[in-house]
Design a protein around this motif. Structure first.
Motif, mmCIF file in Angstrom:
data_model
loop_
_atom_site.group_PDB
_atom_site.id
_atom_site.type_symbol
_atom_site.label_atom_id
_atom_site.label_comp_id
_atom_site.label_asym_id
_atom_site.label_seq_id
_atom_site.Cartn_x
_atom_site.Cartn_y
_atom_site.Cartn_z
ATOM 1 N N VAL A 49 1.008 44.127 113.006
ATOM 2 C CA VAL A 49 -0.035 43.533 113.839
ATOM 3 C C VAL A 49 -0.546 42.249 113.181
ATOM 4 O O VAL A 49 -0.740 41.231 113.845
ATOM 5 N N PHE A 50 -0.743 42.281 111.873
ATOM 6 C CA PHE A 50 -1.208 41.098 111.143
ATOM 7 C C PHE A 50 -0.202 39.956 111.277
ATOM 8 O O PHE A 50 -0.582 38.813 111.565
ATOM 9 N N LYS A 51 1.072 40.257 111.105
ATOM 10 C CA LYS A 51 2.110 39.226 111.209
ATOM 11 C C LYS A 51 2.138 38.618 112.616
ATOM 12 O O LYS A 51 2.268 37.403 112.767
ATOM 13 N N THR A 52 2.004 39.444 113.631
ATOM 14 C CA THR A 52 1.969 38.948 115.009
ATOM 15 C C THR A 52 0.782 38.023 115.229
ATOM 16 O O THR A 52 0.911 36.964 115.846
ATOM 17 N N ALA A 53 -0.373 38.405 114.721
ATOM 18 C CA ALA A 53 -1.580 37.582 114.877
ATOM 19 C C ALA A 53 -1.420 36.228 114.184
ATOM 20 O O ALA A 53 -1.802 35.195 114.741
ATOM 21 N N VAL A 54 -0.850 36.214 112.993
ATOM 22 C CA VAL A 54 -0.640 34.960 112.267
ATOM 23 C C VAL A 54 0.365 34.084 113.015
ATOM 24 O O VAL A 54 0.148 32.881 113.181
ATOM 25 N N THR A 55 1.447 34.666 113.490
ATOM 26 C CA THR A 55 2.453 33.917 114.246
ATOM 27 C C THR A 55 1.842 33.305 115.509
ATOM 28 O O THR A 55 2.092 32.140 115.828
#
Length: 167
Positions: free
Chosen positions: A142-148
């Protein structure tokens, strides 16, 4: 010749749920935690609402001195708890617990997007006392998706290429 480094702060809600991940709560503390953070629990089809989970937790709190019996239903993902008052076997209270629930959290500070993050609801009974906790399911994704997503918005707004890592 110029670089711009972007290091956004994490959202308060994100940090709050991560900080208590896998930490055990007493019944009263769990009910209080849910009440404080009720707005973070998303309404998702097939999952319990924040109100459902809070009602369950408050019900456990009110029945903490009774004997616990539990039964797992694998079809609908629910757990049936039955509290039996030792003084009279006829007094029974039944509650429904949920194995999973979904949070809707902003990941980065100032973000207007809430990302779904599933959590497992866990409990243990020992000596007539219940302990609750939750386990977040893959918060790293979820964190990686938000940063992307955020980097995509920056690229679109500025027109500049975004380079991850060192150029």
């Amino acid at each position: 010749d110029h670089q711009c480094k972007f290091q956004p702060a994490q959202a308060v809600e994100w940090k709050r749920w991560l900080s208590r991940n896998k930490q055990h709560f007493s019944q009263i503390d769990f009910a209080a935690w849910l009440e404080e953070n009720l707005s973070d629990i998303a309404s998702v089809a097939g999952m319990p609402s924040g109100a459902d989970i809070l009602k369950m937790a408050l019900g456990f709190e009110a029945n903490s001195d009774k004997k616990l019996r539990s039964k797992v239903n694998l079809q609908d993902g629910g757990v049936q708890f039955e509290f039996v008052d030792d003084s009279t076997q006829e007094t029974r209270t039944t509650m429904q617990a949920f194995e999973r629930f979904t949070l809707g959290l902003p990941v980065l500070d100032g973000s207007t997007s809430a990302y779904p993050l599933e959590a497992r609801l866990k409990y243990r009974e020992k000596d007539g006392k219940l302990t609750f906790w939750y386990e977040l399911i893959r918060p790293d994704r979820v964190f990686k998706t938000a940063v992307t997503d955020e980097l995509g918005r920056i690229k679109e707004a500025t027109g500049f290429p975004v380079v991850s890592g060192k150029p």
